[in-house]
Design a protein around this motif. Structure first.
Motif, PDB file in Angstrom:
ATOM      1  N   GLY A   1      78.798  24.252   1.656  1.00  0.00           N
ATOM      2  CA  GLY A   1      79.901  24.180   2.595  1.00  0.00           C
ATOM      3  C   GLY A   1      79.463  23.573   3.910  1.00  0.00           C
ATOM      4  N   ASN A   2      79.691  24.310   4.992  1.00  0.00           N
ATOM      5  CA  ASN A   2      79.313  23.824   6.324  1.00  0.00           C
ATOM      6  C   ASN A   2      77.929  24.289   6.753  1.00  0.00           C
ATOM      7  N   THR A   3      77.192  24.934   5.852  1.00  0.00           N
ATOM      8  CA  THR A   3      75.861  25.446   6.162  1.00  0.00           C
ATOM      9  C   THR A   3      74.801  24.574   5.508  1.00  0.00           C
ATOM     10  N   ASN A   4      73.814  24.181   6.283  1.00  0.00           N
ATOM     11  CA  ASN A   4      72.742  23.304   5.812  1.00  0.00           C
ATOM     12  C   ASN A   4      71.403  23.985   6.069  1.00  0.00           C
ATOM     13  N   TYR A   5      70.440  23.737   5.203  1.00  0.00           N
ATOM     14  CA  TYR A   5      69.156  24.394   5.360  1.00  0.00           C
ATOM     15  C   TYR A   5      68.018  23.461   4.961  1.00  0.00           C
ATOM     16  N   TYR A   6      66.864  23.774   5.522  1.00  0.00           N
ATOM     17  CA  TYR A   6      65.610  23.104   5.157  1.00  0.00           C
ATOM     18  C   TYR A   6      64.502  24.148   5.242  1.00  0.00           C
ATOM     19  N   LEU A   7      63.603  24.139   4.269  1.00  0.00           N
ATOM     20  CA  LEU A   7      62.519  25.111   4.198  1.00  0.00           C
ATOM     21  C   LEU A   7      61.257  24.415   3.740  1.00  0.00           C
ATOM     22  N   SER A   8      60.124  24.712   4.389  1.00  0.00           N
ATOM     23  CA  SER A   8      58.838  24.162   3.954  1.00  0.00           C
ATOM     24  C   SER A   8      57.766  25.219   4.115  1.00  0.00           C
ATOM     25  N   GLY A   9      56.711  25.086   3.313  1.00  0.00           N
ATOM     26  CA  GLY A   9      55.589  26.011   3.402  1.00  0.00           C
ATOM     27  C   GLY A   9      54.358  25.398   2.772  1.00  0.00           C
ATOM     28  N   SER A  10      53.190  25.823   3.216  1.00  0.00           N
ATOM     29  CA  SER A  10      51.945  25.307   2.648  1.00  0.00           C
ATOM     30  C   SER A  10      50.841  26.335   2.820  1.00  0.00           C
ATOM     31  N   TYR A  11      49.825  26.188   1.974  1.00  0.00           N
ATOM     32  CA  TYR A  11      48.619  27.011   2.060  1.00  0.00           C
ATOM     33  C   TYR A  11      47.420  26.071   1.964  1.00  0.00           C
ATOM     34  N   LEU A  12      46.424  26.299   2.805  1.00  0.00           N
ATOM     35  CA  LEU A  12      45.245  25.436   2.841  1.00  0.00           C
ATOM     36  C   LEU A  12      43.985  26.275   2.732  1.00  0.00           C
ATOM     37  N   HIS A  13      43.122  25.882   1.808  1.00  0.00           N
ATOM     38  CA  HIS A  13      41.755  26.404   1.766  1.00  0.00           C
ATOM     39  C   HIS A  13      40.806  25.228   1.919  1.00  0.00           C
ATOM     40  N   SER A  14      39.779  25.386   2.734  1.00  0.00           N
ATOM     41  CA  SER A  14      38.810  24.313   2.933  1.00  0.00           C
ATOM     42  C   SER A  14      37.478  24.909   3.350  1.00  0.00           C
ATOM     43  N   ASP A  15      36.411  24.192   3.037  1.00  0.00           N
ATOM     44  CA  ASP A  15      35.074  24.566   3.498  1.00  0.00           C
ATOM     45  C   ASP A  15      34.730  23.898   4.815  1.00  0.00           C
ATOM     46  N   ALA A  16      35.688  23.189   5.417  1.00  0.00           N
ATOM     47  CA  ALA A  16      35.492  22.524   6.709  1.00  0.00           C
ATOM     48  C   ALA A  16      36.694  22.855   7.587  1.00  0.00           C
ATOM     49  N   GLY A  17      36.602  23.957   8.308  1.00  0.00           N
ATOM     50  CA  GLY A  17      37.700  24.398   9.155  1.00  0.00           C
ATOM     51  C   GLY A  17      37.563  23.901  10.576  1.00  0.00           C
ATOM     52  N   LEU A  18      36.739  24.583  11.375  1.00  0.00           N
ATOM     53  CA  LEU A  18      36.464  24.154  12.741  1.00  0.00           C
ATOM     54  C   LEU A  18      35.467  22.999  12.741  1.00  0.00           C
ATOM     55  N   PRO A  19      35.352  22.260  13.853  1.00  0.00           N
ATOM     56  CA  PRO A  19      34.344  21.199  13.918  1.00  0.00           C
ATOM     57  C   PRO A  19      32.957  21.750  13.598  1.00  0.00           C
ATOM     58  N   PRO A  20      32.221  21.112  12.674  1.00  0.00           N
ATOM     59  CA  PRO A  20      30.906  21.630  12.276  1.00  0.00           C
ATOM     60  C   PRO A  20      29.912  21.578  13.424  1.00  0.00           C
ATOM     61  N   ALA A  21      28.871  22.415  13.299  1.00  0.00           N
ATOM     62  CA  ALA A  21      27.879  22.525  14.364  1.00  0.00           C
ATOM     63  C   ALA A  21      26.707  21.568  14.198  1.00  0.00           C
ATOM     64  N   ASP A  22      26.631  20.835  13.076  1.00  0.00           N
ATOM     65  CA  ASP A  22      25.591  19.824  12.911  1.00  0.00           C
ATOM     66  C   ASP A  22      26.175  18.669  12.091  1.00  0.00           C
ATOM     67  N   ARG A  23      25.384  17.641  11.853  1.00  0.00           N
ATOM     68  CA  ARG A  23      25.880  16.429  11.212  1.00  0.00           C
ATOM     69  C   ARG A  23      25.827  16.488   9.699  1.00  0.00           C
ATOM     70  N   ASN A  24      25.480  17.637   9.136  1.00  0.00           N
ATOM     71  CA  ASN A  24      25.377  17.748   7.693  1.00  0.00           C
ATOM     72  C   ASN A  24      26.741  17.521   7.042  1.00  0.00           C
ATOM     73  N   ALA A  25      26.746  16.858   5.893  1.00  0.00           N
ATOM     74  CA  ALA A  25      28.003  16.556   5.201  1.00  0.00           C
ATOM     75  C   ALA A  25      28.687  17.816   4.694  1.00  0.00           C
ATOM     76  N   ILE A  26      27.930  18.879   4.473  1.00  0.00           N
ATOM     77  CA  ILE A  26      28.499  20.148   4.020  1.00  0.00           C
ATOM     78  C   ILE A  26      28.316  21.154   5.153  1.00  0.00           C
ATOM     79  N   PRO A  27      29.381  21.481   5.894  1.00  0.00           N
ATOM     80  CA  PRO A  27      29.232  22.389   7.038  1.00  0.00           C
ATOM     81  C   PRO A  27      28.743  23.767   6.593  1.00  0.00           C
ATOM     82  N   LEU A  28      28.005  24.414   7.492  1.00  0.00           N
ATOM     83  CA  LEU A  28      27.484  25.743   7.230  1.00  0.00           C
ATOM     84  C   LEU A  28      28.438  26.781   7.813  1.00  0.00           C
ATOM     85  N   HIS A  29      28.855  27.721   6.953  1.00  0.00           N
ATOM     86  CA  HIS A  29      29.694  28.840   7.371  1.00  0.00           C
ATOM     87  C   HIS A  29      30.934  28.328   8.106  1.00  0.00           C
ATOM     88  N   ASP A  30      31.768  27.566   7.406  1.00  0.00           N
ATOM     89  CA  ASP A  30      32.917  26.927   8.047  1.00  0.00           C
ATOM     90  C   ASP A  30      34.165  27.001   7.163  1.00  0.00           C
TER      91      ASP A  30
END
Length: 717
Positions: A214-243
């Motif tokens: 009718g006269n009501t319109n809607y939009y809905l979105s959602g997502s979930y993310l898992h990653s081993d690289a969250g915050l900027p890493p603390a060294d230049r290694n390609a695999i961040p430690l504890h991230d």
């Protein structure tokens, strides 16, 4: 199961439950195709590559669509950007670029002139982190972190950045305004499911639903993310430690068209992140190795915005109420933090904000459009803290310092402005803004604004503007008493710590744009003079930011932009040259030594986010079902500080990042579009050192992410 893993699971469950709750509010049986192929810098239009509407799903009536477009246009007219520098991207343009809709707003905004990223991952616009976010022209309530770092581009139909000498409508910031227009069930019917992931352990499912009844319109979105690289890493290694990180977000938008002149709309949003604290490899202290060093942080936000709009007889009025709850928790690894940082912080901060926003525009004939508005916002933050330090004198051992801190603030602002066309090709927008902010770091201010736009010939536009800005200091949720750390491992260099003050700026902006067939060129220059320039210094462990003031500040810069589009090819490029420095530290002195404070009294110091040269460029090409694109960003490096009396001591190395993307569209289930994409981020695998631990902008070393290869599948229904 380790403690960090347990908390990550809790956050996963919380996010799935939050997203499911939104889905229950907005659930519908309607499915159809998702919008894809719209020209850049315009709202995406519906194109499902299927002319046969045989799916049996409802399509909104023509009368409702016409009414919605009229109301959308009227809502856009409330927001003034005349004379300011405006850059915009449509959802279609975002989808064609590397990472597509899976990108957060930081990655999208970094492709616009004058936008850089600080050591805390938050965006800076022309060197400033004072940025206001709006969704459908409603102010997103302030939380405890930068919304651009958590919001995904998925729900946005259009993202617009307004900066420069802003009209009187925009207050309490100098950086700019990010206005996001959401997708809507008026124009989109159906949904999408997407699965995206690849290197660095990334796994990201997402969905969208849109429709109408009718006269009501809607939009809905959602997502979930898992990653081993969250915050900027603390060294230049390609695999961040504890991230590792687990993140979830959801957004629901629903509106109801009451009649041809009015509607009511509701926006609900939820987000939550669990982030491990990254550490460099190879460190040893007190018999512990950095490989065994833990700690994490969790942050979340839940917000709602309810608005009413009426547009009739030349008057458009929008009234909105908003509410936001935000939280942040620091979970230390006490043994590791004490060994490597000398302090273990356990913080639980909760922030609540609510407010009322009323704005209107009235067409007073052909020459004048009057705009007026009122904003009132109340904020409160509460923090419970336990800071464990090493006692050095007179006794040794550990010492736990507990505290409970709170802060309240009421912000009120009113404005009135007139958009006047004295001549056919000349427009003047002038106005006045009054602001009052209670609490520490607030004050009262009068802000005159004026912008002039002139089109001397077809395709040429010149603009010039002046704005008087007032920026209250960020609320402090911990009343620091530097003396309480005396004789401990966290002893501060200075025993005085005056509260941060509100900043006031005089801001001038001039620019010109020239359209030559398919090519558009622009040059924009700005100059600003600040009293009590706000900046940030981070704690020694890099977890908390402390605001402080320079007595004086100066900023200036020039931005060049170019866009070109012809047939299947479009390209863009931006280059920004800027300076932002301050002189004389007059508040928040505790992190600085007496010699450093004395030195700044007679020397200009580069602000923590002062990146002198930054740029971005990109190219997209499509042929039939195939789309190829590339983009690149460049930075000349953030400033670093030395440990002696000199606070401005060179810069981090310059860096460049190249990203690639390929998207191939086929007909999937029920002949609906199925997009297959491959993204390569940092394709050259260039190590980028953001901070080395010496800069005011970050207390620990930070690096940019290494090469990532990601694939995605997106099915429309």
């Amino acid at each position: 199961m380790k403690q960090g893993e347990t908390s990550n699971v809790r956050v996963k469950e919380t996010m799935w439950l939050g997203t499911a709750a939104l889905a229950m509010v907005m659930a519908s049986e309607a499915y159809a195709a998702q919008a894809h192929d719209a020209p850049p810098v315009r709202a995406a239009h519906h194109d499902d590559d299927d002319d046969d509407d045989d799916d049996g799903h409802p399509v909104q009536s023509g009368e409702i669509v016409v009414t919605a477009r009229k109301l959308d246009s009227a809502r856009a007219s409330v927001s003034a950007s005349l004379g300011a520098s405006t850059y915009a991207l449509s959802n279609d343009a975002i989808e064609k670029r590397p990472s597509g809709e899976a990108a957060n707003l930081v990655n999208v905004l970094m492709q616009m002139p004058g936008v850089t990223q600080g050591g805390d991952s938050a965006i800076r616009v022309r060197g400033q982190n004072h940025v206001q976010y709006r969704i459908n022209n409603i102010i997103l309530p302030e939380g405890l972190s930068d919304p651009a770092d958590t919001l995904r581009a998925r729900f946005a139909d259009r993202i617009e950045l307004v900066t420069g000498a802003l009209p009187a409508q925009y207050g309490l910031q100098t950086g700019g305004v990010v206005n996001i227009t959401t997708k809507s069930g008026v124009y989109e019917h159906g949904g999408e499911v997407e699965l995206y992931g690849g290197t660095q352990g990334r796994f990201e499912p997402a969905f969208e639903l849109a429709g109408s009844s009718g006269n009501t319109n809607y939009y809905l979105s959602g997502s979930y993310l898992h990653s081993d690289a969250g915050l900027p890493p603390a060294d230049r290694n390609a695999i961040p430690l504890h991230d590792r990180t687990d993140q979830g977000d959801g957004l629901a938008y629903v509106d109801h068209i009451i009649d041809s002149a009015s509607r009511v709309a509701l926006i609900l949003g939820v987000s939550g992140d669990a982030l491990q604290t990254p550490h460099p490899r190879g460190l040893v202290a007190s018999g512990l190795t950095s490989e065994a060093w833990g700690g994490e942080q969790r942050k979340g936000s839940q917000y709602g915005m309810l608005s009413y709009q009426r547009s009739e007889d030349g008057l458009t009025l929008q009234v909105a109420g908003f509410l936001n709850h935000a939280s942040r928790r620091l979970e230390p690894d006490q043994a590791g933090d004490l060994a490597f940082n000398g302090i273990a912080r356990q913080y639980q901060t909760n922030g609540l904000s609510s407010g009322l926003q009323t704005e209107a525009v009235y067409a007073l004939g052909q020459q004048h459009h009057l705009r007026a508005g009122l904003l009132a916002t109340w904020r409160q933050t509460k923090t419970d803290a336990v800071e464990t330090v090493l006692a050095l004198a007179p006794a040794t051992g550990t010492l736990a310092l507990a505290g409970r801190f709170s802060a309240q603030r009421l912000e009120t602002g009113v404005y009135l402005e007139d958009e006047w066309k004295p001549l056919d090709r000349l427009t003047l927008n002038y106005g006045l803004r009054l602001d009052r902010v209670t609490g520490q770091g607030g004050g009262n201010a009068v802000g005159p604004r004026a912008n002039l736009v002139w089109e001397p010939i077809q395709g040429t536009t010149l603009h010039a503007g002046y704005a008087r800005y007032f920026v209250p200091a960020p609320q402090r949720d911990d009343a620091i008493d530097p003396s309480r750390f005396s004789g401990t491992s966290e002893a501060l260099p200075t025993q005085s710590d005056d509260p941060a003050r509100a900043e006031k700026d005089d801001y001038v902006d001039i620019g010109i744009s020239q359209k030559l067939d398919e090519l558009t060129l622009g040059v924009d220059a700005y100059w600003r003079r600040a009293t009590n320039l706000l900046d940030e210094a981070w704690t020694s462990d890099g977890l908390l930011a402390r605001s402080f003031n320079y007595a004086r500040g100066h900023g200036r810069g020039v931005e060049f932009s170019a866009t070109w589009s012809e047939g299947p090819i479009s390209a863009w490029g931006n280059l920004s040259v800027s300076w932002l420095d301050g002189q004389g530290i007059v508040s928040g002195q505790s992190p600085f030594s007496a010699s450093q404070i004395t030195w700044t009294a007679s020397h200009a110091v580069a602000a923590a986010s002062d990146q002198r040269l930054s740029g971005s460029a990109g190219l997209t090409w499509h042929s039939g079902p195939l789309r190829l694109s590339t983009d690149a960003t460049y930075g000349s490096g953030l400033p670093r500080s030395s440990s002696n009396s000199v606070l401005d001591d060179g810069r981090m190395p310059a860096w460049v990042q190249l990203n690639l993307a390929a998207v191939y569209r086929v007909k999937g289930l029920r002949h609906r579009p199925l997009d297959l994409r491959v993204d390569v981020t940092n394709a050259l695998d260039t190590p980028r050192r953001v901070q080395d631990g010496s800069s005011l902008a970050g207390g620990m070393a930070q690096w940019g992410g290494r090469r990532g290869v990601f694939v995605g599948v997106e099915q429309s229904f």
